[in-house]
Scaffold this motif. Structure first.
Motif, PDB file in Angstrom:
ATOM      1  N   ASP A 232       0.830  -1.213   0.000  1.00 17.13           N
ATOM      2  CA  ASP A 232       0.000   0.000   0.000  1.00 17.13           C
ATOM      3  C   ASP A 232       0.864   1.262   0.000  1.00 17.13           C
ATOM      4  O   ASP A 232       0.573   2.232  -0.706  1.00 17.13           O
ATOM      5  CB  ASP A 232      -0.933   0.011   1.215  1.00 17.13           C
TER       6      ASP A 232
ATOM      7  N   ARG B  60       2.368   1.862  -3.425  1.00 18.10           N
ATOM      8  CA  ARG B  60       1.372   2.433  -4.334  1.00 18.10           C
ATOM      9  C   ARG B  60       1.206   3.926  -4.063  1.00 18.10           C
ATOM     10  O   ARG B  60       1.163   4.737  -4.986  1.00 18.10           O
ATOM     11  CB  ARG B  60       0.029   1.727  -4.184  1.00 18.10           C
ATOM     12  N   GLU B  61       1.097   4.286  -2.784  1.00 18.28           N
ATOM     13  CA  GLU B  61       0.939   5.698  -2.428  1.00 18.28           C
ATOM     14  C   GLU B  61       2.192   6.496  -2.801  1.00 18.28           C
ATOM     15  O   GLU B  61       2.092   7.627  -3.288  1.00 18.28           O
ATOM     16  CB  GLU B  61       0.634   5.838  -0.931  1.00 18.28           C
TER      17      GLU B  61
END
Length: 160
Positions: free
Chosen positions: A22, A25-26
């Motif tokens: 995550d 991705r950020e």
């Protein structure tokens, strides 16, 4: 009892792996946004800035080598190179080993503009890195290097 602890440890590891995915991705989103804003300030399209970065890091390059590295069709690259040349970001030079061929090189006199726009991020990275030990930085550098290679391989597979 040890199987419960082990199971909990496995669960924790899965949670950490998901958090890393995550976060990556950020990070990709935030770096893309940063690059877009830098490009806007420099009056460059995102793809122009990407190609300029490849030329700076790997140049001088032939247009076909740049097209391969950028994952672009050579015809698409022509317009990008025209814009970069008009903006005095790159020069097209004759290849000394083959006068018919062209090599692309970044013009260094505008590099300060780019460095200034990335100064905030570079300063933040310096602060973040200074909070880690040398051995922790080695692990982080290895992780980023391996993740980058995995991304490159995945992109290459999709290109085929």
């Amino acid at each position: 009892m040890s199987s419960i602890v082990h199971g909990g440890s496995g669960q924790r590891k899965g949670t950490l792996k998901a958090a890393i995915r995550d976060s990556l991705r950020e990070l990709g989103t935030q770096l893309s946004l940063l690059n877009h804003r830098v490009g806007t300030r420099l009056e460059l399209k995102d793809v122009d800035l990407d190609c300029l970065d490849l030329i700076v890091r790997h140049g001088p390059l032939s247009p076909s080598a740049l097209a391969r590295q950028a994952g672009l069709h050579p015809a698409t690259l022509t317009g990008i190179l025209d814009r970069l040349e008009r903006g005095r970001w790159v020069a097209r030079d004759r290849d000394p080993s083959d006068r018919r061929a062209v090599l692309l090189r970044a013009l260094r006199d505008r590099g300060g503009e780019i460095l200034r726009l990335y100064a905030g991020m570079n300063g933040s990275m310096e602060k973040i890195c200074s909070s880690y030990t040398e051995s922790e930085l080695e692990v982080i550098a290895d992780f980023i290097r391996r993740t980058t290679e995995a991304g490159r391989n995945a992109a290459d597979e999709l290109a085929q």
